[in-house]
Motif scaffolding. Structure first.
Motif, PDB file in Angstrom:
ATOM      1  N   SER A  10       9.015  10.181   1.331  1.00 28.75           N
ATOM      2  CA  SER A  10      10.420  10.238   1.749  1.00 28.75           C
ATOM      3  C   SER A  10      11.201   9.039   1.204  1.00 28.75           C
ATOM      4  O   SER A  10      12.360   9.172   0.799  1.00 28.75           O
ATOM      5  N   THR A  11      10.563   7.882   1.163  1.00 27.50           N
ATOM      6  CA  THR A  11      11.210   6.700   0.577  1.00 27.50           C
ATOM      7  C   THR A  11      11.473   6.925  -0.908  1.00 27.50           C
ATOM      8  O   THR A  11      12.538   6.563  -1.428  1.00 27.50           O
ATOM      9  N   ALA A  12      10.521   7.556  -1.587  1.00 32.53           N
ATOM     10  CA  ALA A  12      10.726   7.891  -3.004  1.00 32.53           C
ATOM     11  C   ALA A  12      11.927   8.818  -3.158  1.00 32.53           C
ATOM     12  O   ALA A  12      12.742   8.647  -4.083  1.00 32.53           O
ATOM     13  N   CYS A  13      12.072   9.760  -2.261  1.00 31.20           N
ATOM     14  CA  CYS A  13      13.220  10.673  -2.294  1.00 31.20           C
ATOM     15  C   CYS A  13      14.524   9.885  -2.160  1.00 31.20           C
ATOM     16  O   CYS A  13      15.490  10.137  -2.887  1.00 31.20           O
ATOM     17  N   THR A  14      14.548   8.936  -1.256  1.00 28.40           N
ATOM     18  CA  THR A  14      15.738   8.107  -1.057  1.00 28.40           C
ATOM     19  C   THR A  14      16.071   7.316  -2.323  1.00 28.40           C
ATOM     20  O   THR A  14      17.241   7.175  -2.685  1.00 28.40           O
ATOM     21  N   GLU A  15      15.050   6.817  -3.002  1.00 31.75           N
ATOM     22  CA  GLU A  15      15.271   6.084  -4.256  1.00 31.75           C
ATOM     23  C   GLU A  15      15.869   6.991  -5.322  1.00 31.75           C
ATOM     24  O   GLU A  15      16.738   6.569  -6.095  1.00 31.75           O
ATOM     25  N   VAL A  16      15.434   8.231  -5.364  1.00 35.29           N
ATOM     26  CA  VAL A  16      15.997   9.199  -6.318  1.00 35.29           C
ATOM     27  C   VAL A  16      17.464   9.460  -5.983  1.00 35.29           C
ATOM     28  O   VAL A  16      18.322   9.466  -6.874  1.00 35.29           O
ATOM     29  N   LEU A  17      17.760   9.647  -4.714  1.00 33.07           N
ATOM     30  CA  LEU A  17      19.154   9.881  -4.310  1.00 33.07           C
ATOM     31  C   LEU A  17      20.053   8.722  -4.733  1.00 33.07           C
ATOM     32  O   LEU A  17      21.210   8.941  -5.125  1.00 33.07           O
ATOM     33  N   ASP A  42      19.893   7.048  -7.354  1.00 32.87           N
ATOM     34  CA  ASP A  42      20.171   7.159  -8.794  1.00 32.87           C
ATOM     35  C   ASP A  42      21.226   8.214  -9.123  1.00 32.87           C
ATOM     36  O   ASP A  42      21.725   8.263 -10.246  1.00 32.87           O
ATOM     37  N   PHE A  43      21.542   9.073  -8.165  1.00 32.84           N
ATOM     38  CA  PHE A  43      22.453  10.191  -8.410  1.00 32.84           C
ATOM     39  C   PHE A  43      23.508  10.265  -7.309  1.00 32.84           C
ATOM     40  O   PHE A  43      23.398  11.075  -6.378  1.00 32.84           O
ATOM     41  N   PRO A  44      24.552   9.453  -7.406  1.00 34.90           N
ATOM     42  CA  PRO A  44      25.556   9.410  -6.340  1.00 34.90           C
ATOM     43  C   PRO A  44      26.307  10.717  -6.128  1.00 34.90           C
ATOM     44  O   PRO A  44      26.899  10.922  -5.063  1.00 34.90           O
ATOM     45  N   PHE A  45      26.277  11.639  -7.089  1.00 33.04           N
ATOM     46  CA  PHE A  45      26.972  12.911  -6.917  1.00 33.04           C
ATOM     47  C   PHE A  45      26.215  13.861  -5.988  1.00 33.04           C
ATOM     48  O   PHE A  45      26.782  14.851  -5.519  1.00 33.04           O
ATOM     49  N   ILE A  46      24.942  13.573  -5.694  1.00 30.19           N
ATOM     50  CA  ILE A  46      24.191  14.424  -4.770  1.00 30.19           C
ATOM     51  C   ILE A  46      24.701  14.160  -3.365  1.00 30.19           C
ATOM     52  O   ILE A  46      24.628  13.038  -2.863  1.00 30.19           O
ATOM     53  N   GLU A  55      20.610  21.807  -7.371  1.00 31.45           N
ATOM     54  CA  GLU A  55      21.540  22.927  -7.436  1.00 31.45           C
ATOM     55  C   GLU A  55      22.914  22.424  -7.011  1.00 31.45           C
ATOM     56  O   GLU A  55      23.115  22.075  -5.845  1.00 31.45           O
ATOM     57  N   ASP A  56      23.832  22.372  -7.965  1.00 29.71           N
ATOM     58  CA  ASP A  56      25.159  21.795  -7.738  1.00 29.71           C
ATOM     59  C   ASP A  56      24.986  20.355  -7.268  1.00 29.71           C
ATOM     60  O   ASP A  56      24.455  19.554  -8.002  1.00 29.71           O
ATOM     61  N   SER A  57      25.375  20.061  -6.056  1.00 27.06           N
ATOM     62  CA  SER A  57      25.241  18.675  -5.565  1.00 27.06           C
ATOM     63  C   SER A  57      24.196  18.578  -4.452  1.00 27.06           C
ATOM     64  O   SER A  57      24.218  17.659  -3.645  1.00 27.06           O
ATOM     65  N   LYS A  58      23.250  19.530  -4.431  1.00 26.12           N
ATOM     66  CA  LYS A  58      22.204  19.529  -3.411  1.00 26.12           C
ATOM     67  C   LYS A  58      20.833  19.370  -4.063  1.00 26.12           C
ATOM     68  O   LYS A  58      20.520  20.051  -5.042  1.00 26.12           O
ATOM     69  N   LEU A  59      20.032  18.465  -3.495  1.00 24.85           N
ATOM     70  CA  LEU A  59      18.669  18.244  -3.962  1.00 24.85           C
ATOM     71  C   LEU A  59      17.703  18.852  -2.955  1.00 24.85           C
ATOM     72  O   LEU A  59      17.793  18.597  -1.753  1.00 24.85           O
ATOM     73  N   TYR A  60      16.795  19.675  -3.467  1.00 27.25           N
ATOM     74  CA  TYR A  60      15.705  20.237  -2.668  1.00 27.25           C
ATOM     75  C   TYR A  60      14.440  19.479  -3.065  1.00 27.25           C
ATOM     76  O   TYR A  60      14.159  19.337  -4.257  1.00 27.25           O
ATOM     77  N   TRP A  61      13.687  19.012  -2.091  1.00 27.25           N
ATOM     78  CA  TRP A  61      12.522  18.140  -2.321  1.00 27.25           C
ATOM     79  C   TRP A  61      11.416  18.643  -1.396  1.00 27.25           C
ATOM     80  O   TRP A  61      11.544  18.589  -0.181  1.00 27.25           O
ATOM     81  N   LYS A  62      10.327  19.176  -1.971  1.00 26.08           N
ATOM     82  CA  LYS A  62       9.276  19.775  -1.146  1.00 26.08           C
ATOM     83  C   LYS A  62       7.908  19.254  -1.559  1.00 26.08           C
ATOM     84  O   LYS A  62       7.513  19.371  -2.718  1.00 26.08           O
TER      85      LYS A  62
END
Length: 97
Positions: free
Chosen positions: A53-60, A62-66, A30-37
């Protein structure tokens, strides 16, 4: 288009990170915020939570605008119904309860 890239990024990051207790992982951008549950069938160990959580960091990465993240892991035993945020990036097969 952004959603497709996010799904692919999540799937790549989750390779080797999904434990047998993980029931589902849902995300929302949502906009520049990622929700991960993540929903776990029982209390996740520190290692199980760290892997996702490491997977979440890897996703982040890939998307520097988050610019912000809401990351949550819950003990939510089967057959409790899980709520989807925007879409599922992982969903374990479970018999209808």
């Amino acid at each position: 288009m952004q959603q497709n890239k996010l799904i692919v990024s999540c799937h790549r990051a989750l390779i080797g990170a999904i434990s047998t207790k993980l029931r589902g992982l849902t995300v929302k951008l949502e906009d520049s915020k990622l929700y991960w549950k993540g929903y776990f069938d029982g209390e996740p160990t520190e290692e199980e939570q760290d892997a996702v959580s490491t997977a979440c960091t890897e996703v982040l990465a890939d998307f520097p605008f988050i610019s912000s993240l809401e990351e949550e892991y819950v003990n939510y035993p089967y057959p409790q119904k899980m709520d989807m945020l925007q879409f599922w990036v992982f969903l374990r097969w479970e018999e209808a309860g």
